[in-house]
Design an enzyme around this catalytic site. Sequence first.
Site, PDB file in Angstrom:
ATOM      1  N   ASP A   1      -6.694   9.373   6.525  1.00 12.67           N
ATOM      2  CA  ASP A   1      -5.763   8.240   6.344  1.00 12.67           C
ATOM      3  C   ASP A   1      -4.745   8.262   7.481  1.00 12.67           C
ATOM      4  OD1 ASP A   1      -6.902   7.453   3.948  1.00 12.67           O
ATOM      5  OD2 ASP A   1      -5.364   8.382   2.692  1.00 12.67           O
ATOM      6  N   MET A   2      -4.187   7.083   7.795  1.00 13.06           N
ATOM      7  CA  MET A   2      -3.140   7.051   8.825  1.00 13.06           C
ATOM      8  C   MET A   2      -1.791   6.872   8.144  1.00 13.06           C
ATOM      9  SD  MET A   2      -2.695   7.501  12.015  1.00 13.06           S
ATOM     10  CE  MET A   2      -4.111   7.077  13.037  1.00 13.06           C
TER      11      MET A   2
ATOM     12  N   GLN B   1      -4.159   0.754  12.226  1.00 14.75           N
ATOM     13  CA  GLN B   1      -3.304  -0.214  11.500  1.00 14.75           C
ATOM     14  C   GLN B   1      -2.966  -1.394  12.405  1.00 14.75           C
ATOM     15  OE1 GLN B   1      -0.655   3.020  11.385  1.00 14.75           O
ATOM     16  NE2 GLN B   1      -0.702   3.301   9.178  1.00 14.75           N
TER      17      GLN B   1
ATOM     18  N   ARG C   1     -11.622   2.832   9.896  1.00  9.16           N
ATOM     19  CA  ARG C   1     -11.180   1.923   8.826  1.00  9.16           C
ATOM     20  C   ARG C   1     -10.019   1.123   9.413  1.00  9.16           C
ATOM     21  NH1 ARG C   1      -7.988   4.862   4.508  1.00  9.16           N
ATOM     22  NH2 ARG C   1      -9.953   5.334   3.472  1.00  9.16           N
TER      23      ARG C   1
ATOM     24  N   GLY D   1      -1.542  -1.680   7.522  1.00 10.76           N
ATOM     25  CA  GLY D   1      -0.498  -0.664   7.657  1.00 10.76           C
ATOM     26  C   GLY D   1       0.526  -0.806   6.547  1.00 10.76           C
ATOM     27  N   ALA D   2       0.801   0.305   5.875  1.00 11.11           N
ATOM     28  CA  ALA D   2       1.639   0.261   4.673  1.00 11.11           C
ATOM     29  C   ALA D   2       3.077   0.708   4.916  1.00 11.11           C
ATOM     30  CB  ALA D   2       1.005   1.143   3.596  1.00 11.11           C
TER      31      ALA D   2
ATOM     32  N   THR E   1      -8.881  -4.558   3.404  1.00 13.87           N
ATOM     33  CA  THR E   1      -7.907  -5.632   3.173  1.00 13.87           C
ATOM     34  C   THR E   1      -8.252  -6.379   1.886  1.00 13.87           C
ATOM     35  OG1 THR E   1      -6.847  -7.591   4.126  1.00 13.87           O
ATOM     36  CG2 THR E   1      -9.203  -7.351   4.549  1.00 13.87           C
ATOM     37  N   HIS E   2      -7.210  -6.975   1.292  1.00 15.10           N
ATOM     38  CA  HIS E   2      -7.439  -7.873   0.142  1.00 15.10           C
ATOM     39  C   HIS E   2      -7.117  -9.302   0.545  1.00 15.10           C
ATOM     40  CE1 HIS E   2      -5.727  -3.970  -1.017  1.00 15.10           C
ATOM     41  NE2 HIS E   2      -6.750  -3.931  -1.836  1.00 15.10           N
TER      42      HIS E   2
ATOM     43  N   ARG F   1       4.568   2.273  -2.584  1.00 16.74           N
ATOM     44  CA  ARG F   1       4.045   1.482  -1.451  1.00 16.74           C
ATOM     45  C   ARG F   1       3.256   0.277  -1.953  1.00 16.74           C
ATOM     46  NH1 ARG F   1       3.208   6.471   0.982  1.00 16.74           N
ATOM     47  NH2 ARG F   1       0.983   6.481   0.572  1.00 16.74           N
ATOM     48  N   ARG F   2       2.506   0.469  -3.038  1.00 14.23           N
ATOM     49  CA  ARG F   2       1.734  -0.667  -3.586  1.00 14.23           C
ATOM     50  C   ARG F   2       2.679  -1.735  -4.136  1.00 14.23           C
ATOM     51  NH1 ARG F   2      -1.245   2.421  -1.376  1.00 14.23           N
ATOM     52  NH2 ARG F   2      -0.690   0.951   0.211  1.00 14.23           N
TER      53      ARG F   2
HETATM   54  C1  LIG Z   1      -9.153   0.985   1.310  1.00 17.05           C
HETATM   55  C2  LIG Z   1      -7.777   0.940   1.880  1.00 17.05           C
HETATM   56  C3  LIG Z   1      -7.301   2.019   2.580  1.00 17.05           C
HETATM   57  C4  LIG Z   1      -6.033   1.985   3.147  1.00 17.05           C
HETATM   58  N1  LIG Z   1      -5.613   3.031   3.929  1.00 17.05           N
HETATM   59  C5  LIG Z   1      -4.429   2.943   4.552  1.00 17.05           C
HETATM   60  C6  LIG Z   1      -4.005   3.938   5.472  1.00 17.05           C
HETATM   61  O1  LIG Z   1      -4.705   4.915   5.746  1.00 17.05           O
HETATM   62  N2  LIG Z   1      -2.805   3.777   6.072  1.00 17.05           N
HETATM   63  C7  LIG Z   1      -1.992   2.699   5.813  1.00 17.05           C
HETATM   64  O2  LIG Z   1      -0.922   2.594   6.417  1.00 17.05           O
HETATM   65  N3  LIG Z   1      -2.360   1.759   4.936  1.00 17.05           N
HETATM   66  C8  LIG Z   1      -3.551   1.848   4.307  1.00 17.05           C
HETATM   67  N4  LIG Z   1      -3.922   0.868   3.434  1.00 17.05           N
HETATM   68  C9  LIG Z   1      -2.922  -0.145   2.990  1.00 17.05           C
HETATM   69  C10 LIG Z   1      -2.907  -1.335   3.905  1.00 17.05           C
HETATM   70  O3  LIG Z   1      -2.402  -0.965   5.155  1.00 17.05           O
HETATM   71  C11 LIG Z   1      -2.038  -2.454   3.330  1.00 17.05           C
HETATM   72  O4  LIG Z   1      -0.750  -1.995   3.118  1.00 17.05           O
HETATM   73  C12 LIG Z   1      -2.580  -3.046   2.038  1.00 17.05           C
HETATM   74  O5  LIG Z   1      -3.966  -3.039   1.996  1.00 17.05           O
HETATM   75  C13 LIG Z   1      -2.089  -4.507   1.886  1.00 17.05           C
HETATM   76  O6  LIG Z   1      -2.557  -5.276   2.935  1.00 17.05           O
HETATM   77  P1  LIG Z   1      -3.703  -6.393   2.825  1.00 17.05           P
HETATM   78  O7  LIG Z   1      -4.597  -6.216   3.985  1.00 17.05           O
HETATM   79  O8  LIG Z   1      -4.360  -6.323   1.526  1.00 17.05           O
HETATM   80  O9  LIG Z   1      -2.952  -7.737   3.106  1.00 17.05           O
HETATM   81  P2  LIG Z   1      -1.635  -8.419   2.561  1.00 17.05           P
HETATM   82  O10 LIG Z   1      -1.377  -9.526   3.503  1.00 17.05           O
HETATM   83  O11 LIG Z   1      -0.554  -7.428   2.290  1.00 17.05           O
HETATM   84  O12 LIG Z   1      -2.125  -8.993   1.191  1.00 17.05           O
HETATM   85  C14 LIG Z   1      -3.095 -10.012   1.099  1.00 17.05           C
HETATM   86  C15 LIG Z   1      -3.293 -10.357  -0.346  1.00 17.05           C
HETATM   87  O13 LIG Z   1      -3.872  -9.238  -1.024  1.00 17.05           O
HETATM   88  C16 LIG Z   1      -3.302  -9.069  -2.301  1.00 17.05           C
HETATM   89  N5  LIG Z   1      -2.596  -7.770  -2.358  1.00 17.05           N
HETATM   90  C17 LIG Z   1      -2.322  -6.957  -1.321  1.00 17.05           C
HETATM   91  N6  LIG Z   1      -1.711  -5.832  -1.730  1.00 17.05           N
HETATM   92  C18 LIG Z   1      -1.593  -5.965  -3.059  1.00 17.05           C
HETATM   93  C19 LIG Z   1      -1.061  -5.136  -4.072  1.00 17.05           C
HETATM   94  N7  LIG Z   1      -0.504  -3.950  -3.807  1.00 17.05           N
HETATM   95  N8  LIG Z   1      -1.123  -5.594  -5.337  1.00 17.05           N
HETATM   96  C20 LIG Z   1      -1.677  -6.767  -5.643  1.00 17.05           C
HETATM   97  N9  LIG Z   1      -2.211  -7.595  -4.729  1.00 17.05           N
HETATM   98  C21 LIG Z   1      -2.166  -7.196  -3.459  1.00 17.05           C
HETATM   99  C22 LIG Z   1      -2.381 -10.230  -2.527  1.00 17.05           C
HETATM  100  O14 LIG Z   1      -3.119 -11.254  -3.130  1.00 17.05           O
HETATM  101  C23 LIG Z   1      -2.006 -10.617  -1.109  1.00 17.05           C
HETATM  102  O15 LIG Z   1      -1.608 -11.941  -1.023  1.00 17.05           O
HETATM  103  C24 LIG Z   1      -5.208   0.846   2.935  1.00 17.05           C
HETATM  104  C25 LIG Z   1      -5.695  -0.242   2.226  1.00 17.05           C
HETATM  105  C26 LIG Z   1      -6.967  -0.226   1.720  1.00 17.05           C
HETATM  106  C27 LIG Z   1      -7.478  -1.435   1.025  1.00 17.05           C
END
Ligand SMILES: Cc1cc2nc3c(=O)[nH]c(=O)nc-3n(C[C@H](O)[C@H](O)[C@H](O)COP(=O)(O)OP(=O)(O)OC[C@H]3O[C@@H](n4cnc5c(N)ncnc54)[C@H](O)[C@@H]3O)c2cc1C
Length: 318
Positions: A130-131, A161, A182, A186-187, A224-225, A286-287
């Site tokens: 993970d980053m 990220q 991956r 970025g969180a 991503t979601h 963070r979530r």
């Molecule tokens: C498998 C996986 C591994 C990851 N690993 C890392 C890592 O190693 N390092 C790191 O910095 N980050 C990591 N992340 C977190 C990532 O960087 C984002 O912070 C997170 O995925 C939200 O970004 P998004 O791409 O979903 O887009 P966003 O633009 O944040 O969200 C897009 C849409 O997704 C939905 N959504 C997003 N987050 C949530 C939530 N928490 N609850 C409900 N709905 C939500 C909403 O509908 C939102 O409108 C990871 C994420 C995933 C999916």
Amino acid sequence: MFRSFLLYLSRQASIFRFVRHNGFAKSMASRFVAGETLDTATAAVAELNAQGITCSLDLLGESVTNAGEARAAGAAYVQLLDAIKAKGLDANVSLKMTAMGQDIDDALCEEIVRSILERAKAHGSFVRLDMESSAYTQRTIDFFEKRLYPDFREHVGIVLQSALRRTFDDTQHAIAIGCRVRLCKGAYLEPADVAFPEKKDVDANYVKCMHALMERGNYPGLATHDPAIIAEAKRFAKERGIAADRFEFQMLYGVRRDLQAQIVREGFRLRVYVPFGTQWYPYLMRRLAERPANVWFITGNILREIGSGSRKRVGSGA
Ligand SMILES: Cc1cc2nc3c(=O)[nH]c(=O)nc-3n(C[C@H](O)[C@H](O)[C@H](O)COP(=O)(O)OP(=O)(O)OC[C@H]3O[C@@H](n4cnc5c(N)ncnc54)[C@H](O)[C@@H]3O)c2cc1C
């Protein structure tokens, strides 16, 4: 503002000590965390596997402060890989370098991570590093590339990220050396000199890196979601004739389960990141910070479940 506050809270160990045994906080966590034990986590994986979803298990834990804690975390990962193998689960693992002693001593960290990778290699499995925040980006990439990748090529991968300005260059480099990436947004809250302050730029950089990885990368994980980005990935794959088995979508446990089901129905590969363990507090915060509306959404759910007497808890097997 609220996001920054939640991220600030995520770093407060004293608050975690306070909420660790708080039923309400644990109920909130259970939406995003698959319990506190190996058994609850592997049960969650089995359930996801039955729906055609592969997983990456993450034993929650971040920056440890002594060698003993780092070694214990490393041993737990080896045990986790053995459990995945013994139970025949379709899952790999994700880990944080700071949980393996990255802040204590490089040699210690290398010894621990290599022991995990040896086991992953023996089981034909895979370990994702993970980053964490941008303070660790260069160190993690160097460590990966110089100390791990040469010996464990298909068994180890990194995370990039799109929030970071450097990431397109890192993506090109990862493609050149053929390693697995991956891609996520970025969180972490980052300073503007290293990261794009505007979400639209983070998203545009994601798409740019994603296109490069889909066309020339080694089995990228598109984490991503974001429905617009997911739709773009599907469109791009169709346009360029990129087969559905050349990449995978990745999502977080408990997030957008509707979208997860849709991706599987459409015949794309999906891996769900399944975090578990007692150290759930920074991950939960963070979530919540990503989508502050979750605070109210989950609170509402818990109140409804309390009302109907069916409340679930972290560690309860749910
Ligand atoms: C498998 C996986 C591994 C990851 N690993 C890392 C890592 O190693 N390092 C790191 O910095 N980050 C990591 N992340 C977190 C990532 O960087 C984002 O912070 C997170 O995925 C939200 O970004 P998004 O791409 O979903 O887009 P966003 O633009 O944040 O969200 C897009 C849409 O997704 C939905 N959504 C997003 N987050 C949530 C939530 N928490 N609850 C409900 N709905 C939500 C909403 O509908 C939102 O409108 C990871 C994420 C995933 C999916």
